[in-house]
Scaffold this active site. Structure first.
Site, PDB file in Angstrom:
ATOM      1  CB  SER A   1     -27.270  56.017 -44.788  1.00 18.34           C
ATOM      2  OG  SER A   1     -26.533  56.761 -44.232  1.00 18.34           O
TER       3      SER A   1
ATOM      4  CG  HIS B   1     -23.058  53.988 -43.415  1.00 14.10           C
ATOM      5  ND1 HIS B   1     -22.074  54.458 -44.072  1.00 14.10           N
ATOM      6  CD2 HIS B   1     -24.327  54.341 -43.628  1.00 14.10           C
ATOM      7  CE1 HIS B   1     -22.784  55.700 -44.656  1.00 14.10           C
ATOM      8  NE2 HIS B   1     -23.911  55.508 -44.277  1.00 14.10           N
TER       9      HIS B   1
END
Length: 277
Positions: free
Chosen positions: A28, A256
């Protein structure tokens, strides 16, 4: 410049010219989960992840097989949902490969998210029953054995080795992870860990970065140290390159890369390639 990069340029140094085939591998942190617009729901791939930005800047023919939740095994040999092992995208015509993988092998982000969730839940509980609140916090362990970091380094080494076999003249760039907890990061709403837990997250990040460095040294792959470049852009900094924690449904993907982080990693790669043609 480190000696291993000099050797790479001399032995395998394909010139990355417009139209070159570029394959992006990873999880990711490479796919760009949470960065809009999204290309594919299952993989979490973003149209503005660093691979797409690099391909756009250098006019490359991109094959992006990054996939959220991927481990090194999903790159090497194991399918992920309906996606075949990512190495299958590499062929003799491949001239550039970027790799950002390994965090899920260590459950790095997963641990950070669970710890933040448990601390968030424990805070109101602890006001009523302190012992119960402490039990909730204690359900997450941040400690990893050195053997786990060694295994990640071995897997990254194997990935680079297999890429070299499939694409002998390719440039292989191991791109490590953006920093989440920097020197100025303190406990706050979007980083709900305490002063004892934060250093453990830093230790995990340092172990992961060391695994990338070991693999690069072993294989003559080129190392892009996004981790060190982003130390002043951690969560809580004036210009963060990653997201913080949000305890709300559909609040984005916590811990993230954000859009600025993806642009920063892309710039690191583009500048590296232009400086080392």
């Amino acid at each position: 410049m480190p000696a291993h990069r000099d050797r790479t340029a001399a032995i395998f140094g394909a010139v990355i010219s417009p139209g070159s085939r570029y394959v992006a591998l990873g999880s990711s942190f490479a796919a760009g989960s949470g960065v809009k617009p999204r290309l594919d729901k299952a993989s979490g791939r973003s149209q503005r992840n660093y691979a797409h930005l690099v391909a756009e800047a250098l006019e490359l023919d991109l094959v992006d097989v990054t996939y959220s939740g991927a481990t090194t095994a999903n790159v090497l040999s194991e399918s992920q949902n309906d996606a075949p092992p990512q190495l299958g995208a590499i062929g003799p015509e491949t001239e550039l490969v970027t790799v950002t993988i390994g965090g899920n092998d260590l459950d790095y982000i997963g641990t950070f998210i669970r710890g933040s969730l448990m601390n968030t839940l424990a805070r109101p509980v602890g006001l009523i029953a302190k012992r119960l609140g402490n039990r909730i916090r204690a359900r997450v362990s941040y400690l990893k054995d050195q053997s786990e970091y060694d295994a990640a380094a071995d897997s990254l080494t194997e990935i680079a080795t297999q890429i070299r076999k499939s694409a002998p003249r390719s440039r292989i760039l191991l791109v490590d992870y953006l920093t989440l907890v920097g020197p100025g990061t303190r406990p706050r709403l979007d980083v709900p860990l305490n002063e004892e837990q934060l250093p453990s997250v830093v230790m995990m990040a340092e172990g992961l970065a060391a695994a990338f460095a070991k693999a690069a040294e072993r294989t003559d792959a080129e190392l892009i140290t996004a981790s060190s470049a982003s130390l002043d852009h951690a969560v809580g900094s004036p210009e963060p390159w990653t997201t913080g924690f949000r305890f709300v449904p559909f609040g984005g993907v916590p811990y993230h890369p954000n859009e600025a982080g993806m642009r920063a990693v892309a710039d690191l790669i583009v500048n590296h390639l232009r400086a080392n043609p």
